[in-house]
Structure formats: C-alpha cells, structure tokens
Write a protein that holds these residues in place. Structure first.
Motif, PDB file in Angstrom:
ATOM      1  N   VAL A  39       0.857  -1.189   0.000  1.00  0.00           N
ATOM      2  CA  VAL A  39       0.000   0.000   0.000  1.00  0.00           C
ATOM      3  C   VAL A  39       0.894   1.240   0.000  1.00  0.00           C
ATOM      4  O   VAL A  39       2.086   1.168   0.302  1.00  0.00           O
ATOM      5  N   TRP A  40       0.319   2.393  -0.350  1.00  0.00           N
ATOM      6  CA  TRP A  40       1.080   3.638  -0.398  1.00  0.00           C
ATOM      7  C   TRP A  40       1.681   3.928   0.978  1.00  0.00           C
ATOM      8  O   TRP A  40       1.071   3.638   2.003  1.00  0.00           O
ATOM      9  N   GLY A  41       2.875   4.486   1.015  1.00  0.00           N
ATOM     10  CA  GLY A  41       3.540   4.808   2.283  1.00  0.00           C
ATOM     11  C   GLY A  41       4.728   5.711   1.999  1.00  0.00           C
ATOM     12  O   GLY A  41       4.672   6.506   1.069  1.00  0.00           O
ATOM     13  N   PRO A  42       5.817   5.578   2.779  1.00  0.00           N
ATOM     14  CA  PRO A  42       6.975   6.460   2.556  1.00  0.00           C
ATOM     15  C   PRO A  42       7.556   6.269   1.147  1.00  0.00           C
ATOM     16  O   PRO A  42       8.003   5.181   0.799  1.00  0.00           O
ATOM     17  N   MET A  43       7.514   7.324   0.380  1.00  0.00           N
ATOM     18  CA  MET A  43       7.868   7.184  -1.033  1.00  0.00           C
ATOM     19  C   MET A  43       9.367   7.245  -1.311  1.00  0.00           C
ATOM     20  O   MET A  43      10.083   8.101  -0.795  1.00  0.00           O
ATOM     21  N   HIS A  44       9.803   6.285  -2.146  1.00  0.00           N
ATOM     22  CA  HIS A  44      11.156   6.208  -2.690  1.00  0.00           C
ATOM     23  C   HIS A  44      11.018   6.380  -4.198  1.00  0.00           C
ATOM     24  O   HIS A  44       9.919   6.284  -4.729  1.00  0.00           O
ATOM     25  N   ASN A  75      -5.987   3.989 -10.143  1.00  0.00           N
ATOM     26  CA  ASN A  75      -6.860   5.113  -9.834  1.00  0.00           C
ATOM     27  C   ASN A  75      -6.892   5.254  -8.315  1.00  0.00           C
ATOM     28  O   ASN A  75      -7.125   4.254  -7.610  1.00  0.00           O
ATOM     29  N   TRP A  76      -6.656   6.489  -7.831  1.00  0.00           N
ATOM     30  CA  TRP A  76      -6.618   6.669  -6.374  1.00  0.00           C
ATOM     31  C   TRP A  76      -7.925   6.257  -5.693  1.00  0.00           C
ATOM     32  O   TRP A  76      -7.944   5.991  -4.483  1.00  0.00           O
ATOM     33  N   ALA A  77      -9.027   6.188  -6.460  1.00  0.00           N
ATOM     34  CA  ALA A  77     -10.319   5.827  -5.856  1.00  0.00           C
ATOM     35  C   ALA A  77     -10.299   4.405  -5.293  1.00  0.00           C
ATOM     36  O   ALA A  77     -11.074   4.086  -4.405  1.00  0.00           O
TER      37      ALA A  77
HETATM   38  C1  FRU Z   1      -0.019  11.608  -7.920  1.00  0.00           C
HETATM   39  C2  FRU Z   1       0.659  11.930  -6.595  1.00  0.00           C
HETATM   40  C3  FRU Z   1       1.613  13.085  -6.767  1.00  0.00           C
HETATM   41  C4  FRU Z   1       2.590  12.849  -5.656  1.00  0.00           C
HETATM   42  C5  FRU Z   1       2.666  11.349  -5.586  1.00  0.00           C
HETATM   43  C6  FRU Z   1       2.860  10.799  -4.212  1.00  0.00           C
HETATM   44  O1  FRU Z   1      -0.478  10.303  -8.009  1.00  0.00           O
HETATM   45  O2  FRU Z   1      -0.327  12.220  -5.613  1.00  0.00           O
HETATM   46  O3  FRU Z   1       1.013  14.346  -6.736  1.00  0.00           O
HETATM   47  O4  FRU Z   1       3.840  13.434  -5.925  1.00  0.00           O
HETATM   48  O5  FRU Z   1       1.463  10.862  -6.126  1.00  0.00           O
HETATM   49  O6  FRU Z   1       3.089   9.451  -4.222  1.00  0.00           O
END
Ligand code: FRU
Length: 499
Positions: free
Chosen positions: A69-74, A306-308
């Motif tokens: 799942v989304w978290g600390p981004m690399h 899709n973020w939804a």
């Molecule tokens: C788009 C987004 C960007 C952001 C990134 C974070 O999908 O929200 O605006 O930089 O994802 O993961």
C-alpha cells in the motif's frame, strides 16, 4: 519397515513444504501482466524521472518497497532499451531528513548548466515532509534535486536542497523540467493546488516564478498533479500542450489526465480552449508524463490505476503496473487540436502476428477465438469498420468471466464493461462500465486494442478516444466473439501475440 516409514514421512514433510511454496509463487504472479511494467515487490504509483540516455530508457517510479500500500515514497528504478522489456534496478532515491521522495522528472544536463558535469543526469523532485504535514508546523512540500555521474546507477542529493522552497502553497509538487531553447532556460511546470505555476532557471539550482495558469479553466473536481508541457510542430507552427492530472474529478470517477492546447512564450502558457479534453477517458491511466531527451518524440507512460481504489485492488506481494508507453501527436478535428495516442508495440516485440483480413459478421455474431488461443491473454487486436456501427466484442473464459468492449452508436460512445470480469466488487468506487465519447467524425472507425491478462487499453479512431481499464480475473480469456445487430464487415483484422 521403519526405514521406509521414515522415508515416507520425509516425503510427506517435503511435499508439505513444497506445496505451499508453489502456491505462494503462483499467488505472487497472480494479476502480473506480461508486457506492462510492474515492480517485483511492494507498492508502485506514478512514473517519475523518465529520461532517455545513450540507448537506454530510464523509468523511475513512486515506490514503497516494504508493503503493497502507499507509504513512505522512494524512487524505484527500471531500465529498458525498447520500452517493453524492463529490468528493475536498485532503488534510486531514499527518503531523508527533508522528507520522502514524491514525483518529479529528470533531464540530461548537456551543457553542464548546474555544474555537476557535462551530460550528467539531474533529477528534480518534490520532498514531502510527513512530520510537518502531520503537525501542520509549516509547509510540507518543496522541490529538490539530485544528480547521477554514472548514467542513473547511483544518485547524490544536492547539499543545497531544497532548491525551490515553498512560497505558501499547501499542494506544491511534481516538477516537470524541460529546456526551453528560445529563452535559453530550464522551465519547471509545477502543480500548485488548482493551477500550474511555471518557474525558470539557468542552472537548475535557482528558480524564479514566471507565471500561473488554470485557476479559471478546465476540470477542477480535485487537486491538480503531475503536469507536463509539450511542444508540437504543426502545419500552423508550434502548438503547446499542457497535461494536468486531476484527482478526483475524472470522467469515469477518480483520477484522470486532462490537457490544454495553447501557446507558450517562455514565460506564459495561454489557451483559448473552453471545453475539457481528456488524454485517456479510462479510469486507469493516471499521472502520465513524457520521457525527456527524446527529441521531437513525446512518449508518455501513466500509472495504470486510480486513487479511488488503488490501495484495495486484488494483489499479492506487489501492486500496480504502468500503462503501455504511447507516442503523442496532435490532430485537428473540426477546427480544434486534439491529442492522439499511439501505443508502442513494435513488430519485433510480437510473435505470431496474424493478418486475418476481412471478416463478415452475419446473423449477430462471429467467433474469433481461434486467433487468440495461443496468446494466454496477452495480445494486440486491431481492426477497422467501414461504417459507424454499434458492436460488442466479448472476451470470456471457461470460468464464466466476461469482459465486453465496443461502440454504442446511440450515445456515440466507446465502452468497457468489466462488471463480470472477475473480482469487480472489492471497492464501491471500482466503476464497472466505463465510457469515452467519440471525437472523430469520420465514417470509418479504426481500433487498436491491447489486452494484457488483467488490463485492456483501447485506442479508438487511431488514438483520439482512449479507454484504459484494469480488471481482475485469475484465468486468461481465450474466447473472443464479435457481436453486432447489423451485418458488418470487420476489415484489416490483425492479432499480434505479444511475447
Ligand atoms: C499523484 C501523486 C503526486 C505525488 C505522488 C505521491 O499520483 O499524488 O502528486 O507526488 O502521487 O506518491
């Protein structure tokens, strides 16, 4: 006897060990497409820093390596020489004391403007500070740079980061940088809440605000993200296209990418476009931007989700893929310029290309299954119709899964119905029938359709109306039926099985 018993026992134990391993491996490969990029493990979202250098395409991407799942981004990293076969590389950028690493771009600094060296790769990205975000003690997003002296293998963050501090805008991110030859400067296109702000720089380290665009035009159902500014040479001179991803507020729920056609003079982007145009109407093509250093060619890749519902789609040990790369061009339809997307599937990447020719569909339907039998759900199907006619193309498997796409003449719409294509109920936001309006007015129709196990990308009218969709089946489609109420001739039918 005792000996045999212990051997039997050993076999049972071994067998018991093997079975779960096999099941686990299969599960890990579940939903894995065959020719679309996916990370080996962990979570992925936006494509980042896409750049071409010395025969290699570099794809960096928003990556959370430890969970799905989304978290600390690399910034994850992958390379390719043909845009289809990707090899994953070690992670390029890790979170640091300034924050996690959000989306951004990369350029080849041909003239050593930044002083890191000639032809050095420079990445420009957003530092996102979760602590500031949580405590609201300031503004949590600002732009930073990093450089690579070994063609993308390793990266050093610039000690003077951030190079563009936050001027007071909460959503301040996703820098896409290009060299603007006429004004001899780098131009940064940045998403600033509900608008795009342009910044200029001579050295990638000091940035000055140039102008702002978009507060009063376009779709505003959500935050503006991941922009890109592209120059096209046309018979009428240069035209500029500004791509803007927006979430939510897309035409089929959630995330999508709109665009504006206009002019850019080195300072200001202007457009007299009054309607809203979408690069892809499908729900599963987001945050798409183009590679840099590809000359006049604009090659776009998007995140196929899709973020939804992205965080809840069926998954195992990895989650999300990219769209097929597409070349963008401009076409004038009734006095207006529209973007055209052409998928990149070169002939040498296909095997068993079948030129089927014309197929007459009479009495309602025609079975085309024999052409996709060897494809294991990974193929490109193209065809043409001499008339504008409604039809349904039905993909099925013996489990009873069904995906339908086609054209609805009454509503002048292309559609994909994924309601019966495997698991379609994991999220109420997973819209089940998605549509795209027809933009072309020609009497002929031309289709290119890419299937890759769990995704379909439709490029209708040569790429004027596009519809990218995910679906989640665990057994490939091997039945294909063309259905239409009227008798039609389907021409120039081709099936390319993609390796
Ligand atoms: C788009 C987004 C960007 C952001 C990134 C974070 O999908 O929200 O605006 O930089 O994802 O993961």
């Amino acid at each position: 006897m005792k000996k045999y018993l212990s051997i039997l026992l050993a076999l049972v134990v071994l067998g018991g060990c093997q079975a779960p391993t096999e099941t686990k491996q299969n599960l890990e490969e579940n939903y894995r497409p065959s020719y679309h990029f996916t990370p080996k493990k962990g979570w992925m979202n936006d494509p980042n820093g896409m750049v071409y250098l010395d025969g290699t395409y570099h794809l960096f991407f928003q990556h959370n390596p430890d969970t799905t799942v989304w978290g600390p981004m690399h910034w994850g990293h992958a390379t390719s020489t043909d845009l289809i076969h990707w090899e994953e590389q070690p992670i390029a950028l890790f979170p640091d004391s300034l924050g996690t690493i959000f989306s951004g771009s990369a350029v080849v600094d041909k003239d050593n403007t930044a002083g890191f060296g000639k032809d050095v790769l420079v990445a420009i990205f957003t530092h996102h500070n979760p602590k500031i975000e949580e405590e609201k003690t300031g503004l949590h997003q600002y732009q930073s740079i990093a450089y690579s002296l070994d063609k993308g293998k390793s990266w050093t963050k610039y000690e003077g980061n951030p190079v563009l501090p936050n001027p007071g805008i909460w959503d301040f991110r996703d820098p896409k940088v290009m060299w603007h030859a006429a004004s001899k400067q780098w131009v940064m296109t940045l998403a600033t809440k509900q608008s795009i702000t342009f910044y200029g720089s001579k050295n990638l380290k000091e940035w000055a605000r140039l102008s702002e665009f978009g507060n009063e035009v376009g779709a505003h159902g959500g935050v503006w993200e991941c922009p890109d500014l592209l120059r096209f040479e046309t018979a009428e001179g240069d035209k500029w296209v500004l791509l803007v991803s927006i979430n939510p507020g897309g035409p089929n729920t959630g995330s999508a990418t709109q665009y504006f056609v206009g002019d850019f003079d080195g300072t200001t982007f202007s457009s007299d476009q009054t309607d809203i145009r979408w690069m892809d109407y499908g729900p599963d093509n987001y945050a798409g931007v183009t590679f840099s250093n590809t000359g006049d060619q604009h090659i776009l890749m998007g995140w196929m989700s899709n973020w939804a519902y992205a965080n809840t789609v069926p998954a195992s040990t990895w989650r999300s893929g990219m769209t097929i790369p597409r070349t963008l061009s401009l076409e004038k339809i009734q006095e207006h310029w529209h973007l055209v997307s052409t998928p990149i599937t070169k002939d040498d990447q296909t095997s068993g290309a079948q030129q089927i020719g014309a197929i007459r569909v009479q009495n309602g339907s025609e079975d085309l299954s024999k052409y996709i039998k060897e494809a294991h759900g990974a193929f490109e199907l193209s065809f043409e119709l001499d008339a504008v006619a409604s039809f349904n193309m039905v993909l099925a498997n013996e489990k009873g899964d069904e995906l339908v796409f086609g054209f609805d003449e009454t509503n002048n719409q292309f559609f994909v119905d994924r309601s019966k294509a495997g698991d379609a109920n994991f999220s109420p936001s997973f819209i089940q029938r998605t549509v795209a309006p027809r933009i072309a007015s020609a009497q002929k129709m031309k289709y290119s359709v890419l299937l890759d196990r769990n995704s379909i990308e439709i490029f209708a009218d040569g790429g004027l109306s596009n519809l990218s969709n995910l679906f989640f089946i665990d057994q490939s489609f091997d039945v294909l039926t063309f259905k239409s109420a009227k008798d039609v001739e389907v021409k120039n039918v081709k099936v390319n099985v993609i390796k």
